[in-house]
Design a protein around this motif. Structure first.
Motif, PDB file in Angstrom:
ATOM      1  N   ARG A 163       0.819  -1.221   0.000  1.00 37.49           N
ATOM      2  CA  ARG A 163       0.000   0.000   0.000  1.00 37.49           C
ATOM      3  C   ARG A 163       0.851   1.270   0.000  1.00 37.49           C
ATOM      4  NH1 ARG A 163      -5.371  -0.894   1.139  1.00 37.49           N
ATOM      5  NH2 ARG A 163      -5.675  -3.122   1.312  1.00 37.49           N
ATOM      6  N   ASP A 164       2.102   1.086   0.364  1.00 37.93           N
ATOM      7  CA  ASP A 164       3.017   2.220   0.493  1.00 37.93           C
ATOM      8  C   ASP A 164       3.781   2.466  -0.809  1.00 37.93           C
ATOM      9  OD1 ASP A 164       4.540   4.121   1.913  1.00 37.93           O
ATOM     10  OD2 ASP A 164       6.132   2.623   2.220  1.00 37.93           O
ATOM     11  N   ALA A 165       3.519   1.626  -1.831  1.00 40.38           N
ATOM     12  CA  ALA A 165       4.379   1.654  -3.025  1.00 40.38           C
ATOM     13  C   ALA A 165       3.784   2.487  -4.155  1.00 40.38           C
ATOM     14  CB  ALA A 165       4.599   0.225  -3.517  1.00 40.38           C
ATOM     15  N   ASP A 166       4.669   3.290  -4.791  1.00 39.30           N
ATOM     16  CA  ASP A 166       4.262   4.060  -5.978  1.00 39.30           C
ATOM     17  C   ASP A 166       4.433   3.222  -7.241  1.00 39.30           C
ATOM     18  OD1 ASP A 166       4.217   6.516  -4.321  1.00 39.30           O
ATOM     19  OD2 ASP A 166       6.363   6.108  -4.226  1.00 39.30           O
ATOM     20  N   LEU A 167       5.267   2.186  -7.121  1.00 37.65           N
ATOM     21  CA  LEU A 167       5.496   1.288  -8.251  1.00 37.65           C
ATOM     22  C   LEU A 167       5.391  -0.145  -7.728  1.00 37.65           C
ATOM     23  CD1 LEU A 167       6.622   0.454 -11.079  1.00 37.65           C
ATOM     24  CD2 LEU A 167       8.912   0.772 -10.139  1.00 37.65           C
ATOM     25  N   VAL A 168       4.428  -0.908  -8.272  1.00 32.26           N
ATOM     26  CA  VAL A 168       4.292  -2.307  -7.854  1.00 32.26           C
ATOM     27  C   VAL A 168       4.594  -3.186  -9.061  1.00 32.26           C
ATOM     28  CG1 VAL A 168       2.747  -4.087  -6.946  1.00 32.26           C
ATOM     29  CG2 VAL A 168       2.516  -1.727  -6.148  1.00 32.26           C
ATOM     30  N   ILE A 169       5.499  -4.140  -8.845  1.00 29.14           N
ATOM     31  CA  ILE A 169       5.837  -5.068  -9.927  1.00 29.14           C
ATOM     32  C   ILE A 169       5.487  -6.494  -9.502  1.00 29.14           C
ATOM     33  CG2 ILE A 169       7.749  -6.082 -11.236  1.00 29.14           C
ATOM     34  CD1 ILE A 169       9.048  -3.362 -11.361  1.00 29.14           C
TER      35      ILE A 169
END
Ligand code: 5AD
Ligand code: SF4
Length: 442
Positions: free
Chosen positions: A36-42
């Motif tokens: 939830r804290d990520a600006d980029l999820v891979i």
């Protein structure tokens, strides 16, 4: 930008995710504390069985909800899918998950900086790269800076074997071996960063044929002997091997090299010669047993593990019995077993004699029970023995650490956190089917 990588599938994907994290860090990104804290999820994905691929899409659905919740808070989330699902599904990904921003196949991770920059410039456009490039990503990735007591090291990628059930030749492409010096350089660096154990990876690792300094092709046995010379490196493993490529020079290494752990994952898939032929495996059950016998002779302490597929098209009760018999002959101490899963585009998917789900399920239960019995027998036989254990994680209780024996068994012991990332001799005091426990032997 903060990133979060979720890894599905095999150890090669775990390794790749580490390398992708290295790329992102070189771009100035920091690891997020959670999704939830990520600006980029891979999502680094797996296509080996239908279940693995479907899990990716259901998790993407959940990720989309998080993306919408973050959007409501005014935060943007870039979503990327990488790995084998991308190579296999191509633009279909976008049809099933239109909120995905980019998709990158396993052979072009080195192009991620360019792709992420493009996504940032033109939001709303789907960017996909499923190239099988002429260049190798390994030449363009930043140096592998991972730390930790156990590290994976990819030495080979792709597969030319074309087992009729398998997507790997289509998702990971043709076999490629990294040059000897590149592998040695990465190995030395990992050891300098604290690795005591290296696990050499390849989809068909024992067909390794990398070039040395002089352009001469060298095999895995050569590479293992060179790696064994590295001071500070204590343990070497390699996975996954193909039986027909298990040559005598490699088997000799199991006799000569103390650093090579006495445990080998050598998937047989089935004990029936008819099924092995239909799988396009280049070995019979007899060939496999002869290789195992040589390995046991080279190192009498060596133990085996394997992968099995039950319910392959045309598998009769007698074929399945042959698999059970082979298990009893080899006495595997660990194994992974699966119901055959039809993979679009592979030859077995359109073979006659597809087996109904109920029979696959029954056979898998019978096989797993037998495999667990052998695993349990081995674990019980370890009680009273002293084994060197490499402690990698903290346990649930204070002072408790979790590590691995030479045989890859999980072991818990009260040894104190100062022993994290150390190898300690442990006397085994108790065993279950899945783990051991013990006390330090001073
Ligand atoms: N169905 C079931 N299992 C499979 N595997 C590979 N392809 C399939 C398939 N189509 C198993 C094999 C392989 C392991 C990684 O996954 O046992 O060794
Ligand atoms: Fe899955 Fe095979 Fe790709 Fe690994 S190489 S992620 S097992 S499909």
């Amino acid at each position: 930008m903060k990133y979060y990588i979720k890894t599905f599938g095999c150890q090669m994907n775990v390794y790749d995710s580490g390398r992708i994290a290295g790329i992102l860090q070189s771009l100035g990104c920091k690891e997020a504390s959670g999704i939830r804290d990520a600006d980029l999820v891979i999502f680094n994905t797996c296509h080996i069985r239908e279940k693995a691929a479907e899990k990716v899409f259901s998790d993407l659905g959940r990720l989309n909800i998080i993306r919408e919740e973050r959007a409501a808070e005014g935060k943007e989330t870039i979503i990327g899918v990488v790995g084998c699902v991308v190579q296999a599904e191509d633009e279909q990904i976008w049809k099933r998950a239109p909120f995905v921003d980019f998709a990158v196949g396993p052979l072009v991770y080195h192009r991620l900086p360019e792709i992420i920059a493009k996504v940032k410039r033109k939001r709303g456009n789907f960017i996909i790269d499923t190239d099988f490039p002429v260049e190798t990503k390994f030449d363009f990735l930043p140096e592998n800076n991972s730390s930790g007591a156990c590290s994976f090291l990819a030495v080979q990628e792709g597969c030319d074997n074309f087992c009729t059930y398998c997507v790997v030749p289509y998702t990971r492409g043709a076999e490629y071996s990294r040059p000897v010096e590149d592998v040695l350089k990465e190995a030395r660096r990992l050891v300098e960063n604290g690795s005591l154990e290296l696990n050499l990876l390849g989809q068909n690792v024992n067909s390794y044929h990398g070039e040395d300094k002089n352009g001469k092709e060298r095999n895995l046995a050569f590479l293992l002997r060179r790696l064994a010379e590295i001071d500070g490196l204590r343990r070497i493993r390699y996975t996954t091997s193909y039986p027909a490529d298990m040559d005598d020079e490699l088997i000799e290494c199991h006799h000569d090299l103390d650093k090579l752990m006495p445990y080998l994952h050598l998937p047989v898939q089935s004990g029936s010669d008819k099924i092995l032929k239909s799988m396009n495996r280049r070995h019979t059950s007899g060939d496999y047993l002869r290789i195992v016998e040589k390995l046991y002779k080279a190192n009498p302490k060596l133990k085996m593990s394997s992968d099995f597929i039950v319910g392959f098209p045309g598998e009769t009760d007698a074929d399945f019995q042959a698999t059970l018999e082979l298990v009893n002959q080899v006495k595997y101490i660990q194994a992974f077993s699966f119901k055959y899963s039809r993979r679009p585009g592979t030859p077995a998917a359109v073979m006659n004699g597809q087996i109904e789900e109920k029979i696959k399920k029954e056979r898998l239960e019978i096989l797993q029970k037998l495999l667990f019995d052998w695993q349990n027998k081995f674990n019980q036989s370890c009680i009273g023995q002293i084994m060197p254990v490499l402690f990698e994680h903290k346990g649930r209780h204070a002072g408790q650490l979790i590590g691995r024996t030479p045989y890859m068994q999980n072991l818990h012991a009260e040894v104190g956190t100062e022993n994290l990332n150390h190898i300690i001799n442990i006397k085994i005091t108790a065993a279950t089917v899945n783990s051991l426990s013990g006390t330090p032997e001073i």
